[in-house]
Design an enzyme around this catalytic site. Structure first.
Site, mmCIF file in Angstrom:
data_model
loop_
_atom_site.group_PDB
_atom_site.id
_atom_site.type_symbol
_atom_site.label_atom_id
_atom_site.label_comp_id
_atom_site.label_asym_id
_atom_site.label_seq_id
_atom_site.Cartn_x
_atom_site.Cartn_y
_atom_site.Cartn_z
ATOM 1 C CG HIS A 45 -0.267 -0.267 2.519
ATOM 2 N ND1 HIS A 45 0.595 0.649 3.092
ATOM 3 C CD2 HIS A 45 -0.275 -1.331 3.359
ATOM 4 C CE1 HIS A 45 1.054 0.175 4.229
ATOM 5 N NE2 HIS A 45 0.560 -1.044 4.410
ATOM 6 C CG HIS A 48 4.306 -1.696 2.125
ATOM 7 N ND1 HIS A 48 2.989 -2.072 2.056
ATOM 8 C CD2 HIS A 48 4.844 -2.407 3.143
ATOM 9 C CE1 HIS A 48 2.736 -2.979 2.977
ATOM 10 N NE2 HIS A 48 3.837 -3.203 3.665
ATOM 11 N N GLY A 158 8.924 1.739 8.912
ATOM 12 C CA GLY A 158 7.841 2.692 9.152
ATOM 13 C C GLY A 158 7.627 2.962 10.631
ATOM 14 C CG ASP A 161 4.590 -1.773 11.979
ATOM 15 O OD1 ASP A 161 3.777 -2.579 12.431
ATOM 16 O OD2 ASP A 161 4.520 -1.321 10.826
ATOM 17 C CD GLN A 164 8.721 -3.956 12.234
ATOM 18 O OE1 GLN A 164 8.140 -5.034 12.287
ATOM 19 N NE2 GLN A 164 8.659 -3.184 11.172
ATOM 20 C CB VAL A 187 1.361 6.523 4.410
ATOM 21 C CG1 VAL A 187 0.417 6.954 3.301
ATOM 22 C CG2 VAL A 187 2.785 6.963 4.100
ATOM 23 C CG MET A 195 -2.651 3.658 4.074
ATOM 24 S SD MET A 195 -1.976 3.888 2.438
ATOM 25 C CE MET A 195 -3.072 5.153 1.836
ATOM 26 C CB SER A 197 -1.004 -5.743 4.582
ATOM 27 O OG SER A 197 0.164 -5.109 4.107
ATOM 28 N NE ARG A 198 -2.226 -8.830 10.753
ATOM 29 C CZ ARG A 198 -0.948 -8.792 11.111
ATOM 30 N NH1 ARG A 198 -0.363 -7.625 11.348
ATOM 31 N NH2 ARG A 198 -0.248 -9.903 11.234
HETATM 32 P P1 AMP Z 1 4.892 -4.896 6.698
HETATM 33 O O1 AMP Z 1 4.802 -5.341 5.279
HETATM 34 O O2 AMP Z 1 3.577 -4.676 7.347
HETATM 35 O O3 AMP Z 1 5.854 -5.714 7.510
HETATM 36 O O4 AMP Z 1 5.550 -3.437 6.636
HETATM 37 C C1 AMP Z 1 6.767 -3.220 5.983
HETATM 38 C C2 AMP Z 1 7.266 -1.853 6.376
HETATM 39 O O5 AMP Z 1 6.313 -0.869 6.017
HETATM 40 C C3 AMP Z 1 7.479 -1.721 7.889
HETATM 41 O O6 AMP Z 1 8.657 -0.985 8.143
HETATM 42 C C4 AMP Z 1 6.253 -0.961 8.320
HETATM 43 O O7 AMP Z 1 6.451 -0.204 9.494
HETATM 44 C C5 AMP Z 1 6.018 -0.068 7.132
HETATM 45 N N1 AMP Z 1 4.634 0.401 7.089
HETATM 46 C C6 AMP Z 1 3.514 -0.347 7.223
HETATM 47 N N2 AMP Z 1 2.415 0.435 7.183
HETATM 48 C C7 AMP Z 1 2.860 1.708 7.028
HETATM 49 C C8 AMP Z 1 2.229 2.973 6.924
HETATM 50 N N3 AMP Z 1 0.899 3.100 6.971
HETATM 51 N N4 AMP Z 1 3.000 4.074 6.783
HETATM 52 C C9 AMP Z 1 4.357 3.961 6.751
HETATM 53 N N5 AMP Z 1 5.018 2.796 6.827
HETATM 54 C C10 AMP Z 1 4.288 1.682 6.976
#
Ligand code: AMP
Length: 292
Positions: A45, A48, A158, A161, A164, A187, A195, A197-198
């Site tokens: 999204h 990412h 991001g 999280d 994390q 974002v 935003m 993925s869930r």
């Molecule tokens: P994930 O695929 O959920 O493991 O996320 C991959 C990276 O994207 C991680 O560093 C997340 O913190 C970041 N991320 C996920 N959602 C967002 C968002 N809404 N805004 C900025 N970064 C994000």
């Protein structure tokens, strides 16, 4: 499977083997070029993509990883059903100008006999770590592996999280990884929902309920602006706001120190407000820094 894809003259390399990307990174380093890594679990999204755009600016070679990491999911969590769409992800990555995608399978990262994990002593004893006991062990381990495999100079995560990001910064410092960790702002959808993925799991009916996480954070900011510094009082208001909606189950609402994540009672310096709420079966998280 995909290997090298050409899109409007831009070539993106898709690599499944750790050894292959390790060799590629060594060659790039020998040429004096810098490597930026954006680790992800895919199903992209705008959150990412914002990290990838930042990465494009910060180095010569932009690598992303797409790997739904089994080690960070508990036995009853959504590892199996986690959304995946590699083809769409590759197209989006190409448009941004990603140079290489590392997308290993589970056996590549956790072959038979695997038994070495990284655990932090204190940071996981807060927030998400309390209800997800293996989560940060899984994250620290996979990120350390990705660092050794991709050999980046810079890695981007991001702030969505937040815990994390804090765990990774600590691990990088504690284990002397020579990698610059950069955070990217959260974002949001136009209405404010962070935003994720869930969000894909949410039904139309649950969507307004999901927005209450953001509303609770904005309310907290307002309260603080109007002189309410008592963390307990702010959490109480946030709890009421969220539980007024159907299908909500609060995991935690916390106001804490942005570095060590210890609970704060009175907000007289910048504090992190973080929350995790189940909306139906979907677990959502969000956070904001509150400035007194
Ligand atoms: P994930 O695929 O959920 O493991 O996320 C991959 C990276 O994207 C991680 O560093 C997340 O913190 C970041 N991320 C996920 N959602 C967002 C968002 N809404 N805004 C900025 N970064 C994000």
């Amino acid at each position: 499977m995909f290997n090298q894809i050409d899109y409007r003259g831009k070539i993106i390399k898709v690599i499944h083997k750790a050894e292959e990307i390790q060799k590629r990174s060594e060659q790039i380093r020998c040429q004096g070029k810098s490597i930026v890594l954006v680790p992800t679990m895919g199903f992209f999204h705008e959150g990412h993509l914002s990290l990838m755009r930042k990465g494009r600016e910060l180095g010569d070679d932009l690598v992303i990883s797409i790997f739904v990491n089994p080690a960070q999911f508990g036995p009853h969590e959504d590892f199996e059903s986690y959304p995946r769409d590699l083809e769409r992800d590759l197209q989006l990555a190409r448009e941004i100008g990603v140079d290489a995608v590392f997308t290993p399978d589970n056996m590549e990262l956790y072959p038979e006999g695997f038994q070495t994990y990284i655990e932090l002593e204190k940071l996981p004893n807060h927030l998400c770590g309390l209800s997800r006991p293996v989560f940060f062990k899984g994250i620290a381990t996979v990120v350390a592996k990705l660092f050794n495999i991709v050999k980046p100079h810079v890695a981007i995560f991001g702030e969505k999280d937040y815990q994390q990001l804090t765990v990774i910064r600590r691990m990088v410092q504690d284990l002397n990884f020579n990698i610059n960790i950069i955070g990217g702002p959260t974002v949001r959808e136009p209405d404010g929902l962070a935003m994720s993925s869930r969000n894909n799991y949410l039904t139309l009916k649950q969507r307004p309920t999901a927005l209450t996480l953001y509303k609770a954070l904005v309310k907290a900011k307002d309260l603080l602006k109007n002189g309410v510094k008592d963390a307990g009082e702010i959490i109480q208001v946030a709890t009421k706001l969220i539980t007024a909606h159907p299908e909500t189950g609060i995991d935690y609402i916390s106001i804490c120190d942005p570095e060590c994540l210890d609970t704060i009672k009175t907000i007289d310096k910048p504090a992190l407000m973080a929350l995790a709420v189940n909306v139906g079966k979907t677990r959502l998280i969000d956070n904001m820094i509150l400035y007194p």
